[in-house]
Motif scaffolding. Sequence first.
Motif, mmCIF file in Angstrom:
data_model
loop_
_atom_site.group_PDB
_atom_site.id
_atom_site.type_symbol
_atom_site.label_atom_id
_atom_site.label_comp_id
_atom_site.label_asym_id
_atom_site.label_seq_id
_atom_site.Cartn_x
_atom_site.Cartn_y
_atom_site.Cartn_z
ATOM 1 N N GLN A 1 -8.452 9.667 -24.441
ATOM 2 C CA GLN A 1 -8.450 8.207 -24.266
ATOM 3 C C GLN A 1 -7.974 7.520 -25.541
ATOM 4 O O GLN A 1 -7.239 6.534 -25.486
ATOM 5 C CB GLN A 1 -9.848 7.728 -23.853
ATOM 6 N N ARG A 2 -8.372 8.032 -26.689
ATOM 7 C CA ARG A 2 -7.922 7.473 -27.975
ATOM 8 C C ARG A 2 -6.409 7.657 -28.138
ATOM 9 O O ARG A 2 -5.713 6.751 -28.591
ATOM 10 C CB ARG A 2 -8.677 8.159 -29.127
ATOM 11 N N HIS B 1 -3.488 -0.714 -38.082
ATOM 12 C CA HIS B 1 -3.547 -1.727 -37.028
ATOM 13 C C HIS B 1 -2.824 -3.004 -37.473
ATOM 14 O O HIS B 1 -2.100 -3.616 -36.690
ATOM 15 C CB HIS B 1 -4.999 -2.020 -36.648
ATOM 16 N N GLU C 1 -4.182 7.843 -25.766
ATOM 17 C CA GLU C 1 -3.516 6.895 -24.864
ATOM 18 C C GLU C 1 -3.572 5.476 -25.419
ATOM 19 O O GLU C 1 -2.608 4.720 -25.300
ATOM 20 C CB GLU C 1 -4.131 6.968 -23.462
ATOM 21 N N GLN C 2 -4.677 5.108 -26.047
ATOM 22 C CA GLN C 2 -4.784 3.779 -26.645
ATOM 23 C C GLN C 2 -3.790 3.630 -27.793
ATOM 24 O O GLN C 2 -3.107 2.614 -27.906
ATOM 25 C CB GLN C 2 -6.213 3.525 -27.147
ATOM 26 N N LEU C 3 -3.698 4.639 -28.635
ATOM 27 C CA LEU C 3 -2.760 4.589 -29.753
ATOM 28 C C LEU C 3 -1.314 4.553 -29.260
ATOM 29 O O LEU C 3 -0.465 3.885 -29.852
ATOM 30 C CB LEU C 3 -2.980 5.778 -30.691
ATOM 31 N N LYS D 1 -0.336 3.092 -26.525
ATOM 32 C CA LYS D 1 -0.135 1.703 -26.090
ATOM 33 C C LYS D 1 0.116 0.789 -27.282
ATOM 34 O O LYS D 1 0.778 -0.231 -27.154
ATOM 35 C CB LYS D 1 -1.348 1.206 -25.297
ATOM 36 N N GLU D 2 -0.419 1.170 -28.427
ATOM 37 C CA GLU D 2 -0.214 0.397 -29.651
ATOM 38 C C GLU D 2 1.074 0.810 -30.361
ATOM 39 O O GLU D 2 1.307 0.439 -31.505
ATOM 40 C CB GLU D 2 -1.423 0.556 -30.574
#
Length: 141
Positions: A49-50, A90, A52-54, A56-57
Amino acid sequence: MYRIGELAKRANVSSRTVDFYTSIGLLVPETRSAKNYRLYSDETLLRLQRIEQLKKEKYTLEEIKTNLDQWNKVSAEEQVSQKLTDLQLHLEQLQREVRELEPVIEQLKPQQAKHMVNKLMPQTAACIEALMFLLGKGPLM
């Protein structure tokens, strides 16, 4: 423990994605079943999940691998330093996104810009203004 299909379904990705991430070392099976199926843990689900989040970023898979590998090596004393590094990454991502929006923002008429800013939460508008300042650009309005 999850087999590839179960892990993929829980993370909302394809089985091929899980297989690919495993082949490049982003994911590591916890163990193998009696029938030689790769089995993944809850921790692996969180890692997926992490990832996939990264993605997206807009981080590359190499950046993600480096980031996750470093996080696994962090001792308790280094966690604050790692968190600051994560915040810096970020911030760099936000700066890239502001640069992408810059041509659109520059074409806005003053009334359009004011209307857009009024729709934002004050904290969001302040963050965008700060990023514009950091990028050496003028104010949003």
